[in-house]
Design a protein around this motif. Structure first.
Motif, PDB file in Angstrom:
ATOM      1  N   ARG A 178      47.060  -1.470  23.139  1.00 59.94           N
ATOM      2  CA  ARG A 178      46.650  -1.600  24.325  1.00 59.94           C
ATOM      3  C   ARG A 178      47.711  -1.089  25.180  1.00 59.94           C
ATOM      4  O   ARG A 178      47.485  -0.290  26.276  1.00 59.94           O
ATOM      5  CB  ARG A 178      45.946  -3.061  24.790  1.00 59.94           C
ATOM      6  CG  ARG A 178      44.900  -3.434  23.833  1.00 59.94           C
ATOM      7  CD  ARG A 178      43.545  -2.349  23.899  1.00 59.94           C
ATOM      8  NE  ARG A 178      43.163  -2.078  25.292  1.00 59.94           N
ATOM      9  CZ  ARG A 178      42.358  -1.312  25.853  1.00 59.94           C
ATOM     10  NH1 ARG A 178      41.554  -0.681  24.664  1.00 59.94           N
ATOM     11  NH2 ARG A 178      41.920  -1.193  27.031  1.00 59.94           N
ATOM     12  N   SER A 202      36.965  -0.438  23.726  1.00 56.18           N
ATOM     13  CA  SER A 202      36.768  -1.291  24.855  1.00 56.18           C
ATOM     14  C   SER A 202      35.258  -1.901  24.793  1.00 56.18           C
ATOM     15  O   SER A 202      34.989  -2.420  25.688  1.00 56.18           O
ATOM     16  CB  SER A 202      37.341  -0.810  26.167  1.00 56.18           C
ATOM     17  OG  SER A 202      36.587   0.347  26.667  1.00 56.18           O
ATOM     18  N   ARG A 221      42.189  -2.670  19.467  1.00 54.75           N
ATOM     19  CA  ARG A 221      42.508  -3.708  20.319  1.00 54.75           C
ATOM     20  C   ARG A 221      43.606  -4.611  20.094  1.00 54.75           C
ATOM     21  O   ARG A 221      43.752  -5.594  20.796  1.00 54.75           O
ATOM     22  CB  ARG A 221      40.983  -4.436  20.058  1.00 54.75           C
ATOM     23  CG  ARG A 221      39.737  -4.091  20.352  1.00 54.75           C
ATOM     24  CD  ARG A 221      38.441  -4.893  20.167  1.00 54.75           C
ATOM     25  NE  ARG A 221      37.171  -4.191  20.461  1.00 54.75           N
ATOM     26  CZ  ARG A 221      36.349  -4.711  21.187  1.00 54.75           C
ATOM     27  NH1 ARG A 221      36.584  -5.949  21.536  1.00 54.75           N
ATOM     28  NH2 ARG A 221      35.141  -4.039  21.406  1.00 54.75           N
TER      29      ARG A 221
END
Length: 358
Positions: A200, A240, A195
């Motif tokens: 990302r 996610s 994360r």
């Protein structure tokens, strides 16, 4: 990152940083510690291409290292025929020819020839051997070995730089190839959170640019690296997930006559723990109540699985529920539900079709 790790695994007598004034040299040099000797060699910035490649870069670096050795350890102070090994931090997937075994062999022969007895060597000689100690290893392998040796994984994030285009503060861009390859290795080995911003950004770029190349067979960095990228993509997709609702009987544990339960599903529990470490909330969604529920919770706890919620949804999801009643009166919200009795609509219809055809 490669050089940072290789220094600790290969353990050379001398560690050099050769500044060639690339667009990221400044930020690399700021991360050097006292165990690294700094060499202000030559400004090659005029030869740096838009893709950050400097042609013949490793020839310059090896020559700088050899000249540094000559300046600090002259031939007349060393035994004749002593071999000087110079390591290049190449890994599997590096495609430029000046990181190839053939390059290392040919350059070794040339530099050994130039170090034969002559007037400036006081008739002494020196053997030069350019080596690529980890050319057959991926970045992920390097990270794993580094961690196995007991080094701090977080220092790979804070003390090493793998970026062609850092910002004015030296922060990595997240989208260049070095950033992407670093993120893949660190996420897969549990060092970097899926994360995180860098992960990302790397994931988005891989989806847009690299996956099509892998599909077309044009990525060109070898099957092992492609497999790691695909594993990274799957890891990022799972990361996610904000919440998972999981059943107990028949799912986390093998079915048995109620209220008993069979052996726990160790692979599933292991994967759920990985997702939980990356930030996913786990909700136990079960018909068990009272002491039977307590027994299920304790069995999972013995394997290190602690639930964030029991028969209720994560706080971050409560806005999605249509009911204002306590969650026990309605289906909890989750990104996915894991249940041995679950069917997707398509799966149910296929099941009906098979049953009718018998």
């Amino acid at each position: 990152m490669d050089s940072y790790i290789i220094r600790r695994l290969w353990k050379p007598d001398i560690v050099l940083y050769v500044d060639i004034n690339s667009r990221y040299s400044k930020y690399e040099s700021e991360r050097l510690d006292s165990g690294v000797s700094y060499v202000d060699f030559i400004d090659l910035s005029n030869f740096e291409r838009p893709d950050a490649i400097i042609p013949y870069r490793n020839v310059y670096l090896v020559l700088a290292a050899l000249n540094w050795v000559e300046s600090n350890y002259p031939l007349e102070l060393l035994e004749s025929n002593e071999t000087i090994e110079i390591a290049i931090g190449a890994t599997a997937g590096d495609r430029v020819l000046d990181k190839s075994p053939e390059f290392a062999e040919k350059l070794s022969d040339l530099l050994t020839y130039l170090s034969l007895p002559q007037h400036w060597t006081n008739n002494r000689s020196r053997k030069v051997k350019v080596v690529l100690p980890y050319k057959d290893k991926t970045k992920r392998w390097l990270v794993r070995e580094y961690l196995f040796k007991g080094y701090d994984g977080q220092k790979l994030i804070t003390e090493s730089l793998s970026c062609y285009d850092p910002d004015s503060k030296g922060n990595p861009c997240g989208v260049c190839k070095p950033c992407i390859r670093k993120a893949v290795a660190l996420v897969l080995e549990g060092v970097m959170s899926p994360r995180s911003e860098l992960a990302r950004k790397a994931f988005e770029t891989i989806q847009e640019q690299i996956i099509p190349q892998i599909v077309e067979g044009t990525y060109g960095r070898g099957q092992e690296e492609e497999s790691e990228i695909l594993e990274f993509v799957e890891t990022m997709k799972f990361s996610s997930l904000d919440s998972i609702a999981v059943d107990f009987d028949g799912t986390l544990a093998k079915l048995a006559p109620f209220p008993e339960f069979g052996p726990l599903n160790v692979p599933l529990i292991g994967r759920l723990k990985e997702l939980q470490r990356s930030g996913t909330k786990l909700c136990l969604w079960t018909c068990r109540r009272a002491e039977h529920l307590d027994a299920a919770i304790e069995a999972c706890r013995e394997l290190g699985l602690e639930f964030d919620y029991i028969n209720e949804e994560a706080e971050s999801n409560k806005g999605f529920s249509s009911s204002k009643e306590p969650s026990r009166y309605h289906k909890i919200f989750a990104d996915i539900y894991i249940d041995d009795r679950a069917f997707s609509s398509e799966g149910f219809l296929k099941w009906c079709s098979r049953a009718e055809s018998k």
